[in-house]
Design a protein around this motif. Structure first.
Motif, PDB file in Angstrom:
ATOM      1  N   PRO A  17       4.069   3.344  -1.603  1.00 41.74           N
ATOM      2  CA  PRO A  17       5.037   3.380  -2.696  1.00 41.74           C
ATOM      3  C   PRO A  17       6.440   3.106  -2.164  1.00 41.74           C
ATOM      4  CG  PRO A  17       3.561   5.263  -2.831  1.00 41.74           C
ATOM      5  CD  PRO A  17       3.260   4.570  -1.533  1.00 41.74           C
ATOM      6  N   SER A  18       7.212   2.311  -2.899  1.00 46.95           N
ATOM      7  CA  SER A  18       8.479   1.859  -2.331  1.00 46.95           C
ATOM      8  C   SER A  18       9.453   1.355  -3.383  1.00 46.95           C
ATOM      9  CB  SER A  18       8.174   0.716  -1.349  1.00 46.95           C
ATOM     10  OG  SER A  18       9.326  -0.026  -1.062  1.00 46.95           O
ATOM     11  N   TYR A  19      10.729   1.587  -3.115  1.00 46.89           N
ATOM     12  CA  TYR A  19      11.797   0.944  -3.875  1.00 46.89           C
ATOM     13  C   TYR A  19      12.525  -0.082  -2.998  1.00 46.89           C
ATOM     14  CZ  TYR A  19      11.571   4.458  -7.634  1.00 46.89           C
ATOM     15  OH  TYR A  19      11.189   5.249  -8.696  1.00 46.89           O
ATOM     16  N   GLY A  20      12.047  -0.308  -1.784  1.00 45.81           N
ATOM     17  CA  GLY A  20      12.698  -1.222  -0.844  1.00 45.81           C
ATOM     18  C   GLY A  20      12.269  -2.647  -1.161  1.00 45.81           C
ATOM     19  N   GLN A  21      13.211  -3.450  -1.653  1.00 51.89           N
ATOM     20  CA  GLN A  21      12.851  -4.742  -2.233  1.00 51.89           C
ATOM     21  C   GLN A  21      12.569  -5.806  -1.170  1.00 51.89           C
ATOM     22  OE1 GLN A  21      15.769  -6.055  -5.127  1.00 51.89           O
ATOM     23  NE2 GLN A  21      14.317  -5.570  -6.723  1.00 51.89           N
ATOM     24  N   ARG A  22      11.586  -5.562  -0.298  1.00 49.69           N
ATOM     25  CA  ARG A  22      11.312  -6.576   0.710  1.00 49.69           C
ATOM     26  C   ARG A  22       9.846  -6.706   1.102  1.00 49.69           C
ATOM     27  NH1 ARG A  22      12.342  -2.598   5.001  1.00 49.69           N
ATOM     28  NH2 ARG A  22      13.665  -1.117   3.955  1.00 49.69           N
TER      29      ARG A  22
ATOM     30  N   GLU B 189       0.430   1.410  10.419  1.00 46.43           N
ATOM     31  CA  GLU B 189       0.417   1.884   9.020  1.00 46.43           C
ATOM     32  C   GLU B 189      -0.900   1.584   8.307  1.00 46.43           C
ATOM     33  OE1 GLU B 189       2.601  -0.659   6.009  1.00 46.43           O
ATOM     34  OE2 GLU B 189       3.577  -1.421   7.806  1.00 46.43           O
ATOM     35  N   ARG B 190      -1.613   0.548   8.734  1.00 41.63           N
ATOM     36  CA  ARG B 190      -2.853   0.188   8.037  1.00 41.63           C
ATOM     37  C   ARG B 190      -3.954   1.230   8.215  1.00 41.63           C
ATOM     38  NH1 ARG B 190      -3.125  -5.835  10.332  1.00 41.63           N
ATOM     39  NH2 ARG B 190      -2.619  -4.577  12.154  1.00 41.63           N
ATOM     40  N   GLU B 191      -3.753   2.153   9.193  1.00 41.71           N
ATOM     41  CA  GLU B 191      -4.766   3.187   9.403  1.00 41.71           C
ATOM     42  C   GLU B 191      -4.602   4.361   8.443  1.00 41.71           C
ATOM     43  OE1 GLU B 191      -4.709   4.399  13.488  1.00 41.71           O
ATOM     44  OE2 GLU B 191      -5.229   2.396  14.238  1.00 41.71           O
ATOM     45  N   PHE B 192      -3.558   4.288   7.596  1.00 44.43           N
ATOM     46  CA  PHE B 192      -3.254   5.449   6.761  1.00 44.43           C
ATOM     47  C   PHE B 192      -3.545   5.187   5.290  1.00 44.43           C
ATOM     48  CE2 PHE B 192      -0.849   5.846  10.595  1.00 44.43           C
ATOM     49  CZ  PHE B 192      -0.807   7.208  10.866  1.00 44.43           C
ATOM     50  N   HIS B 193      -3.889   6.265   4.606  1.00 37.63           N
ATOM     51  CA  HIS B 193      -4.163   6.171   3.170  1.00 37.63           C
ATOM     52  C   HIS B 193      -3.217   7.087   2.402  1.00 37.63           C
ATOM     53  CE1 HIS B 193      -6.314   6.001  -0.598  1.00 37.63           C
ATOM     54  NE2 HIS B 193      -6.414   7.324  -0.592  1.00 37.63           N
ATOM     55  N   PHE B 194      -2.517   6.528   1.419  1.00 41.07           N
ATOM     56  CA  PHE B 194      -1.634   7.316   0.560  1.00 41.07           C
ATOM     57  C   PHE B 194      -2.486   8.066  -0.449  1.00 41.07           C
ATOM     58  CE2 PHE B 194       0.630   7.218  -3.642  1.00 41.07           C
ATOM     59  CZ  PHE B 194       1.533   8.226  -3.358  1.00 41.07           C
TER      60      PHE B 194
ATOM     61  N   ARG C 243       0.812  -1.220   0.000  1.00 41.37           N
ATOM     62  CA  ARG C 243       0.000   0.000   0.000  1.00 41.37           C
ATOM     63  C   ARG C 243       0.843   1.266   0.000  1.00 41.37           C
ATOM     64  NH1 ARG C 243      -1.816   0.487   4.615  1.00 41.37           N
ATOM     65  NH2 ARG C 243      -3.697   1.670   4.223  1.00 41.37           N
TER      66      ARG C 243
ATOM     67  N   GLU D 169       4.964  13.337   0.515  1.00 41.14           N
ATOM     68  CA  GLU D 169       3.678  12.792   0.070  1.00 41.14           C
ATOM     69  C   GLU D 169       2.525  13.284   0.936  1.00 41.14           C
ATOM     70  OE1 GLU D 169       5.413   8.402  -1.233  1.00 41.14           O
ATOM     71  OE2 GLU D 169       4.815   8.779   0.830  1.00 41.14           O
TER      72      GLU D 169
ATOM     73  N   MET E 217       5.074  -4.644  11.220  1.00 44.03           N
ATOM     74  CA  MET E 217       4.134  -3.530  11.056  1.00 44.03           C
ATOM     75  C   MET E 217       4.850  -2.211  11.299  1.00 44.03           C
ATOM     76  SD  MET E 217       0.926  -3.783  10.308  1.00 44.03           S
ATOM     77  CE  MET E 217       0.528  -5.402  10.963  1.00 44.03           C
TER      78      MET E 217
ATOM     79  N   ARG F 240       9.354  10.716   3.724  1.00 42.03           N
ATOM     80  CA  ARG F 240       9.860   9.365   3.939  1.00 42.03           C
ATOM     81  C   ARG F 240      11.067   9.153   3.061  1.00 42.03           C
ATOM     82  NH1 ARG F 240       7.524   4.987   1.837  1.00 42.03           N
ATOM     83  NH2 ARG F 240       6.588   6.129   0.119  1.00 42.03           N
TER      84      ARG F 240
ATOM     85  N   MET G  84       4.403  -6.111   6.197  1.00 39.44           N
ATOM     86  CA  MET G  84       3.549  -7.072   6.901  1.00 39.44           C
ATOM     87  C   MET G  84       2.063  -7.066   6.506  1.00 39.44           C
ATOM     88  SD  MET G  84       5.195  -9.055   8.915  1.00 39.44           S
ATOM     89  CE  MET G  84       4.017  -9.557  10.172  1.00 39.44           C
ATOM     90  N   PRO G  85       1.406  -5.912   6.381  1.00 38.65           N
ATOM     91  CA  PRO G  85      -0.041  -5.959   6.152  1.00 38.65           C
ATOM     92  C   PRO G  85      -0.425  -6.811   4.939  1.00 38.65           C
ATOM     93  CG  PRO G  85       0.625  -3.731   6.687  1.00 38.65           C
ATOM     94  CD  PRO G  85       1.888  -4.527   6.564  1.00 38.65           C
TER      95      PRO G  85
ATOM     96  N   TRP H  31      -0.729  12.151   2.863  1.00 37.39           N
ATOM     97  CA  TRP H  31      -1.348  10.973   3.450  1.00 37.39           C
ATOM     98  C   TRP H  31      -2.530  11.409   4.304  1.00 37.39           C
ATOM     99  CZ3 TRP H  31       0.130   5.643   3.516  1.00 37.39           C
ATOM    100  CH2 TRP H  31       1.244   5.347   2.716  1.00 37.39           C
TER     101      TRP H  31
ATOM    102  N   PHE I 281       3.325   4.844  11.458  1.00 40.40           N
ATOM    103  CA  PHE I 281       3.394   6.146  10.804  1.00 40.40           C
ATOM    104  C   PHE I 281       2.924   7.196  11.815  1.00 40.40           C
ATOM    105  CE2 PHE I 281       2.760   4.665   6.119  1.00 40.40           C
ATOM    106  CZ  PHE I 281       4.120   4.398   6.031  1.00 40.40           C
TER     107      PHE I 281
ATOM    108  N   SER J 296      12.067   6.411   0.304  1.00 42.92           N
ATOM    109  CA  SER J 296      11.338   5.367  -0.425  1.00 42.92           C
ATOM    110  C   SER J 296      12.139   4.077  -0.589  1.00 42.92           C
ATOM    111  CB  SER J 296      10.880   5.899  -1.789  1.00 42.92           C
ATOM    112  OG  SER J 296      11.994   6.192  -2.600  1.00 42.92           O
ATOM    113  N   VAL J 297      13.408   4.085  -0.187  1.00 45.78           N
ATOM    114  CA  VAL J 297      14.180   2.836  -0.251  1.00 45.78           C
ATOM    115  C   VAL J 297      14.277   2.192   1.135  1.00 45.78           C
ATOM    116  CG1 VAL J 297      16.319   1.728  -0.998  1.00 45.78           C
ATOM    117  CG2 VAL J 297      15.514   3.801  -2.161  1.00 45.78           C
ATOM    118  N   THR J 298      14.685   2.990   2.133  1.00 44.79           N
ATOM    119  CA  THR J 298      14.822   2.414   3.487  1.00 44.79           C
ATOM    120  C   THR J 298      13.473   2.359   4.196  1.00 44.79           C
ATOM    121  OG1 THR J 298      15.155   4.559   4.531  1.00 44.79           O
ATOM    122  CG2 THR J 298      17.123   3.445   3.685  1.00 44.79           C
ATOM    123  N   MET J 299      12.496   3.107   3.718  1.00 48.75           N
ATOM    124  CA  MET J 299      11.162   3.227   4.306  1.00 48.75           C
ATOM    125  C   MET J 299      11.177   4.014   5.625  1.00 48.75           C
ATOM    126  SD  MET J 299       9.534   1.752   1.962  1.00 48.75           S
ATOM    127  CE  MET J 299       7.863   1.264   2.333  1.00 48.75           C
TER     128      MET J 299
END
Ligand SMILES: Cc1cc2nc3c(=O)[nH]c(=O)nc-3n(C[C@H](O)[C@H](O)[C@H](O)COP(=O)(O)OP(=O)(O)OC[C@H]3O[C@@H](n4cnc5c(N)ncnc54)[C@H](O)[C@@H]3O)c2cc1C
Ligand SMILES: [Zn+2]
Lengths: 417, 96
Positions: free
Chosen positions: A303-308, B14-19, A301, B58, B1, B73, A311-312, B60, B4, B75-78
């Motif tokens: 957006p990501s470039y993290g290749q892993r 994180e499931r409570e959030f909408h992009f 859900r 972004e 999990m 954020r 959980m959801p 949210w 955010f 976008s690679v390390t999250m």
């Protein structure tokens, strides 16, 4: 050195201790110039190189891959091949691919293990059955094979599914495509690589494109970690990193990158011999020839470039699997991974000019580009060789985001993407 | 999990959030009868994505409280870098 694969050669090498096989492709040093440079050694890039030589006689071709062949999404997907889409443009594209897959092992002299075990997409209410009928009709009108199954027919094809009327989503019937199936994903990349190499294509691995060289607004080559390489035409097939390359070259794309996850279970005795997909659970699975269940679901859900992956979606997919086929609840997972897929607003691919002259794109396949590799390669080769669209690729030109003629296949895929 | 940060509620699942989309896009001005927006400009606004590899900004929404905010954020390390309520940044800064 043994070059072709045949029953005789297999037997001979078996008796000689498998010592006579040569490498399947060379590892050449890049030349200074090529007629066509393809960025990305995934299935689409390698197939494009193969068809450039085979269909268009363009022999001076390089494929440049930053890692190893098929190390991107082509080696990470759940291997489903099908053409059960809704719009005529999509069926033309994906069914061309299924047809090419049908002859591919023979054509490449490489067993890509295309197994047409069929695919069941279940419907879970009477209204869904009506939509399923509409889908079947559309597929048939577009020339793909499709059947509407009632619940007893589904039971025969996939008895492991949950047919209880108390299921969260009770099964009412399904859309069936008998020519669909699965293939061996690495073999598709390797088969094309070997065939392209034999036709003289230079496949250059461990070579990252770090910049795009333009002169007078025209793309004339690429800068790489192994030096500058010039080309008459450049094609980018770098799924997952399409926007990154676009930024280097100075064009824009309507693409968002997401992680897509997959799972493989421990091997077990045969439990299913088709591909089964239950859209409301967001889960699909098939069984590989080694016995492992190959399980997939929807996009992450975030957006990501993290290749892993996260959980959801793991919970949704695996929880979905257990509701879809409760007998599998205790099966153990062996491996789990994610790939980064490039998703477009209409869930259809982008094939055509990038906006920078001389540079063309093949991207945006999102969650479904493995099935499209033979067609994507054929069409992209046509564009790179002739500079113009093939009839089948024309609707997938990036100009559709300006004209508004989108090909919105989000629903046909049935999976959130 | 992953957690955010909602500027209003604090760290949540994180499931409570909408992009909702990338920050920084400005809707073409359609006010007034003269305002003619080209198909290309519309397309850019509707579809073109920066899709950055690295630091992203972004929009949210935290669904339970309906707070719309700017999330920064990687976008690679999250990794989450920061969250700012639009009440604080104001529309101008948010679209910078
Ligand atoms: C988990 C998962 C399940 C999937 N399931 C299915 C399925 O069941 N059926 C289906 O049809 N599709 C499926 N897909 C989608 C499918 O895998 C992809 O659409 C397809 O593999 C894309 O092929 P490609 O050749 O375009 O890209 P890739 O195979 O990703 O190849 C792109 C290559 O470009 C290289 N590259 C990137 N940047 C550079 C650079 N700067 N320089 C040099 N090289 C570069 C990468 O290293 C990579 O090898 C799935 C994907 C995932 C992740
Ligand atoms: Zn909140």
């Amino acid at each position: 050195m043994t070059k072709t694969y045949s029953a005789f050669n297999l037997l001979r090498e078996g008796l000689r201790g498998q010592k006579g096989w040569g490498p399947a492709w060379r590892s050449p040093k890049p030349r200074a110039t090529y007629d066509v440079i393809i960025i990305g050694g995934g299935g689409h890039g390698l197939a494009t190189a193969y068809y450039l030589v085979k269909n268009h006689g363009v022999t001076n071709v390089a494929v440049i891959e930053k890692g190893w062949l098929g190390g991107g999404n082509t080696g990470r997907n759940t291997t489903v091949i099908r053409s059960n889409y809704y719009y005529p443009e999509s069926t033309a594209l994906y069914d061309l691919s299924v047809k090419l897959y049908e002859g591919l092992s023979r054509e490449l002299n490489y067993n890509v293990m295309f197994s047409q075990r069929g695919m069941v997409v279940t419907a879970h209410s009477e209204p869904e059955m009506e939509l399923a009928a509409r889908n079947v009709n559309a597929m048939r009108l577009n020339g793909a094979d499709a059947d509407l199954l009632d619940v007893d027919q589904v039971k025969k094809l996939a008895p492991i599914l949950n047919f209880s009327p108390d299921a969260r989503f009770p099964i009412h019937g399904a859309v069936w495509q008998g020519r669909a199936g699965t293939g061996r994903h690495d073999a598709v990349a390797w088969g094309y690589a070997r065939a392209a190499d034999a036709l003289g294509v230079d496949i250059i691995q461990n070579c990252e494109v770090t910049d795009v060289i333009t002169e007078g607004g025209r793309c004339v080559g690429v800068a790489t970690t192994q030096g500058e390489i010039r080309g008459g035409a450049v094609g980018a097939a770098v799924a997952g990193h399409s926007s990154v390359l676009a930024k280097l070259a100075g064009y824009t794309l309507p693409i968002t990158s997401f992680a897509l996850q997959a799972f493989v279970s421990e091997p077990m005795k045969p439990v299913i011999d088709t591909v089964a997909f239950c859209p409301p659970y967001g889960t699909y699975f098939s069984q590989s020839d080694k016995g492992g269940l190959v399980i997939g679901g929807g996009l992450d859900r975030v957006p990501s470039y993290g290749q892993r992956g996260n959980m959801p979606i793991q919970e949704a997919v695996l929880g979905g699997l257990v509701e879809m086929a409760p007998a599998l609840a205790k099966v153990k997972l062996l491996r789990h991974w994610a790939g980064i897929v490039d998703v477009t607003p209409d869930s259809s691919p982008i094939i055509g000019p990038s906006g920078v002259e001389g540079l063309y794109v093949n991207c945006g396949w999102g969650t479904g580009g493995f099935k499209a590799i033979p067609a994507g390669g054929t069409l992209f080769a046509h564009i790179l060789a002739t500079g113009t669209h093939h009839d089948i690729s024309r609707p997938f030109d990036p100009d559709r985001f300006i004209t508004g003629r989108l090909i919105d296949e989000g629903a046909a895929s049935g999976i959130a993407h | 999990m992953q957690l955010f940060p909602c500027p209003f509620c604090g760290d949540r699942d994180e499931r409570e959030f909408h992009f909702a989309g990338e920050a920084g896009k400005v809707r073409p001005d359609t006010a007034g009868s003269e305002a003619e927006v080209s198909a290309k400009d519309w397309s850019e606004y509707l579809y073109t994505q920066r899709n950055d590899h690295g630091h992203v900004r972004e929009i949210w929404m935290h669904l339970p409280c309906q707070e719309v905010f700017l999330l920064e954020r990687h976008s690679v390390t999250m990794a989450v870098i920061g969250a700012t309520s639009f009440r604080d940044v104001g529309t101008k800064e948010a679209s910078a």
